[in-house]
Design a protein around this motif. Structure first.
Motif, PDB file in Angstrom:
ATOM      1  N   LEU A   1     -12.225  32.489 -22.750  1.00 57.93           N
ATOM      2  CA  LEU A   1     -11.027  32.769 -23.522  1.00 57.93           C
ATOM      3  C   LEU A   1     -11.076  34.160 -24.143  1.00 57.93           C
ATOM      4  N   SER A   2      -9.902  34.756 -24.290  1.00 54.64           N
ATOM      5  CA  SER A   2      -9.776  36.037 -24.971  1.00 54.64           C
ATOM      6  C   SER A   2      -9.309  35.796 -26.399  1.00 54.64           C
ATOM      7  N   ASN A   3      -9.800  36.614 -27.319  1.00 57.28           N
ATOM      8  CA  ASN A   3      -9.412  36.456 -28.724  1.00 57.28           C
ATOM      9  C   ASN A   3      -7.905  36.555 -28.910  1.00 57.28           C
ATOM     10  N   SER A   4      -7.256  37.415 -28.147  1.00 56.20           N
ATOM     11  CA  SER A   4      -5.821  37.640 -28.316  1.00 56.20           C
ATOM     12  C   SER A   4      -4.975  36.476 -27.825  1.00 56.20           C
ATOM     13  N   ASP A   5      -5.558  35.556 -27.054  1.00 53.23           N
ATOM     14  CA  ASP A   5      -4.810  34.410 -26.533  1.00 53.23           C
ATOM     15  C   ASP A   5      -4.893  33.187 -27.438  1.00 53.23           C
ATOM     16  N   ILE A   6      -5.624  33.287 -28.541  1.00 49.03           N
ATOM     17  CA  ILE A   6      -5.817  32.144 -29.427  1.00 49.03           C
ATOM     18  C   ILE A   6      -4.660  32.032 -30.403  1.00 49.03           C
ATOM     19  N   GLU A   7      -4.053  30.855 -30.452  1.00 48.76           N
ATOM     20  CA  GLU A   7      -3.005  30.584 -31.434  1.00 48.76           C
ATOM     21  C   GLU A   7      -3.599  29.970 -32.702  1.00 48.76           C
ATOM     22  N   SER A   8      -4.474  29.007 -32.540  1.00 48.15           N
ATOM     23  CA  SER A   8      -5.123  28.385 -33.689  1.00 48.15           C
ATOM     24  C   SER A   8      -6.382  27.663 -33.231  1.00 48.15           C
ATOM     25  N   ILE A   9      -7.277  27.473 -34.184  1.00 48.90           N
ATOM     26  CA  ILE A   9      -8.532  26.756 -33.932  1.00 48.90           C
ATOM     27  C   ILE A   9      -8.752  25.776 -35.070  1.00 48.90           C
ATOM     28  N   GLU A  10      -8.989  24.526 -34.724  1.00 48.22           N
ATOM     29  CA  GLU A  10      -9.336  23.507 -35.708  1.00 48.22           C
ATOM     30  C   GLU A  10     -10.707  22.952 -35.368  1.00 48.22           C
ATOM     31  N   VAL A  11     -11.518  22.752 -36.367  1.00 50.63           N
ATOM     32  CA  VAL A  11     -12.843  22.165 -36.187  1.00 50.63           C
ATOM     33  C   VAL A  11     -12.893  20.859 -36.955  1.00 50.63           C
ATOM     34  N   LEU A  12     -13.044  19.755 -36.238  1.00 50.00           N
ATOM     35  CA  LEU A  12     -13.196  18.438 -36.863  1.00 50.00           C
ATOM     36  C   LEU A  12     -14.666  18.246 -37.176  1.00 50.00           C
ATOM     37  N   LYS A  13     -14.972  18.123 -38.467  1.00 54.85           N
ATOM     38  CA  LYS A  13     -16.369  18.162 -38.870  1.00 54.85           C
ATOM     39  C   LYS A  13     -16.946  16.818 -39.273  1.00 54.85           C
TER      40      LYS A  13
END
Length: 363
Positions: free
Chosen positions: A178-190
Motif C-alpha cells: 500500500l501507498s501512504n497516499s491511498d489510505i483513507e483511514s486506519i482503525e486498530v482493534l486492540k
C-alpha cells in the motif's frame, strides 16, 4: 408474545410469511398510533380487532415494516421483505465503520492526514508512535526492511504475534504494497472483543484499512513530492588511525619491550621496529569508502472524481530510497484504480485494481 386489550367493531385475520413463504413466527401486528397489537403464532397466523380506517403495522426482526390501511377487508396475507441494511450494519460494524459513540471496545483511529504527510516507503513506518498501545519496530535498518507490529504487547513467546490485516474488507498477509497516499483511514482493534468478529486469528489485534475511493463532484488532481537525506551516524566526528600513526605506536611498543628486557640490537631476543611499506601514500578511509549520504525521493499522483452514476479514483506513486551503505537501495512503484458505476437502481458494478513493483538491492 405481546398481549394488548382494545375495543373494536371488526376482527381481521391473516397470515404473515417471509420471503421464502415460511411462517413468520412472533411477528408483531399493531394498530398504528395505539398500544393495541398481537403476535403471530407458530403458523404465522394472527387475529386482531380493528375499525375501518385503522392502519395495521407489521414488523419482524430483520425485515422491513409494512403498513396496511383497513377498509372492508376481513383477511390479510402479508409477505415480508428482508431489510438489507440489517446485514450491512453487521458487516460495517465488523470492519470498523461505526459511530464512535456506539463503540464499546478499544479502537484507535488514524486518518489519512496523519499518514500521507509521512513520506515513507511503508504505511507501518508512518504509523510509528501514533497509536497508543501499539508497538511498531523495524526489523533492521536497511531500505525496505519490514516492520514488527505488536498490539497490547507480546502475546506469545514462540507463536506469531502479528495482527490480522483487513484492507477494504479483505484479509491480506501484509500491507507493504500500500501507498501512504491511498489510505483513507486506519482503525486498530486492540481488545479481545475483536475475536468475536474475526475469530482466533484476531487474538493479536486487528488492523482495518480503508483505501480512498472516488467521490461525486469535480475532478481532482493531486501531486505530492518529498525529498529526504540519510546520514551515517558519527561520520566526520571519528578520527581513525592512519598507517603512519600505526607504525609509530607499534615501534614505540617495540622500543619499550626491548628496554624492559634489556635487549640490544645484537641480542637474540631483540625485536626490530617496522617500516611503513606504503610510504607517503594516502590512507584509505574504509568507512567513507562504503558509506554515502542516502537520498530518498517520493512522488504521488492521483486523479479522482465522478457524478451521481459513476465514481473513479486513479493513483500512482514512486518511492526511491538509498541506504547509507553504497549499492543498498530500493525502488517501489504502486498503482491503484477503482471505478464504480450504477447501471440501475438495483445494480451497481465496480472494479478495484492494484499492482506494485519492488526492486531491492541489498548487500
Amino acid at each position: 408474545m405481546l398481549a394488548f386489550a382494545a375495543s373494536a367493531q371488526n376482527k381481521i385475520t391473516g397470515k404473515v410469511v417471509d420471503e421464502n413463504d415460511q411462517p413468520a413466527i412472533g411477528a408483531n401486528v399493531v394498530v398504528k398510533g395505539t398500544t393495541q397489537g398481537v403476535s403471530t403464532d407458530l403458523k404465522g397466523m394472527f387475529a386482531i380487532p380493528v375499525k375501518t380506517g385503522d392502519v395495521l403495522v407489521f414488523s419482524y426482526l430483520g425485515y422491513k415494516s409494512q403498513e396496511v390501511k383497513i377498509a372492508a377487508q376481513t383477511r390479510l396475507d402479508i409477505k415480508l421483505v428482508p431489510e438489507a441494511n440489517i446485514m450491512d450494519e453487521v458487516v460495517v460494524v465488523g470492519y470498523g465503520a461505526v459511530k464512535r459513540g456506539d463503540l464499546t471496545g478499544s479502537v484507535a483511529s488514524v486518518s489519512s492526514k496523519d499518514v500521507e504527510g509521512f513520506k515513507t516507503g511503508s504505511v507501518m513506518e508512518a504509523l510509528g508512535g501514533q497509536i497508543a498501545g501499539v508497538q511498531i519496530t523495524a526489523t533492521d535498518g536497511t531500505p525496505g526492511a519490514g516492520f514488527d507490529i505488536k498490539v497490547r504487547g507480546v502475546g506469545s513467546v514462540n507463536g506469531d504475534t502479528s495482527p490480522l490485516y483487513i484492507v477494504d474488507g479483505f484479509q491480506v498477509d501484509n500491507i507493504d504494497y500500500l501507498s501512504n497516499s491511498d489510505i483513507e483511514s486506519i482503525e486498530v482493534l486492540k481488545d479481545a472483543a475483536s475475536a468475536a468478529i474475526y475469530g482466533s486469528r484476531a487474538t493479536n489485534g486487528v488492523v482495518l484499512i480503508t483505501t480512498k475511493q472516488g467521490r461525486e463532484g469535480k475532478s481532482e488532481v493531486k501531486v505530492n513530492y518529498g525529498f529526504s537525506i540519510t546520514q551515517f551516524p558519527n561520520t566526520g566526528r571519528r578520527e581513525y588511525v592512519g598507517s603512519k600513526q600505526y607504525v609509530e605506536v607499534f615501534n614505540e611498543g617495540v622500543d619499550n619491550y626491548n628496554r624492559q628486557n634489556g635487549f640490544t640490537v645484537n641480542s637474540s631476543g631483540y625485536v626490530k621496529p617496522i617500516r611503513n611499506p606504503y610510504g607517503d601514500m594516502p590512507d584509505t578511509d574504509w568507512l567513507d569508502l562504503i558509506t554515502r549520504l542516502g537520498q530518498s525521493h517520493y512522488l504521488d499522483l492521483s486523479f479522482s472524481g465522478g457524478n451521481a452514476k459513476t465514481k473513479y479514483y486513479l493513483s500512482g506513486s514512486y518511492n526511491y530510497q538509498e541506504g547509507v551503505i553504497k549499492t543498498n537501495d530500493i525502488s517501489k512503484v504502486n498503482l491503484k484504480s477503482n471505478i464504480n458505476h450504477e447501471m440501475f437502481k438495483w445494480l451497481k458494478v465496480g472494479a478495484n485494481i492494484s499492482g506494485n513493483y519492488l526492486h531491492n538491492n541489498r548487500i
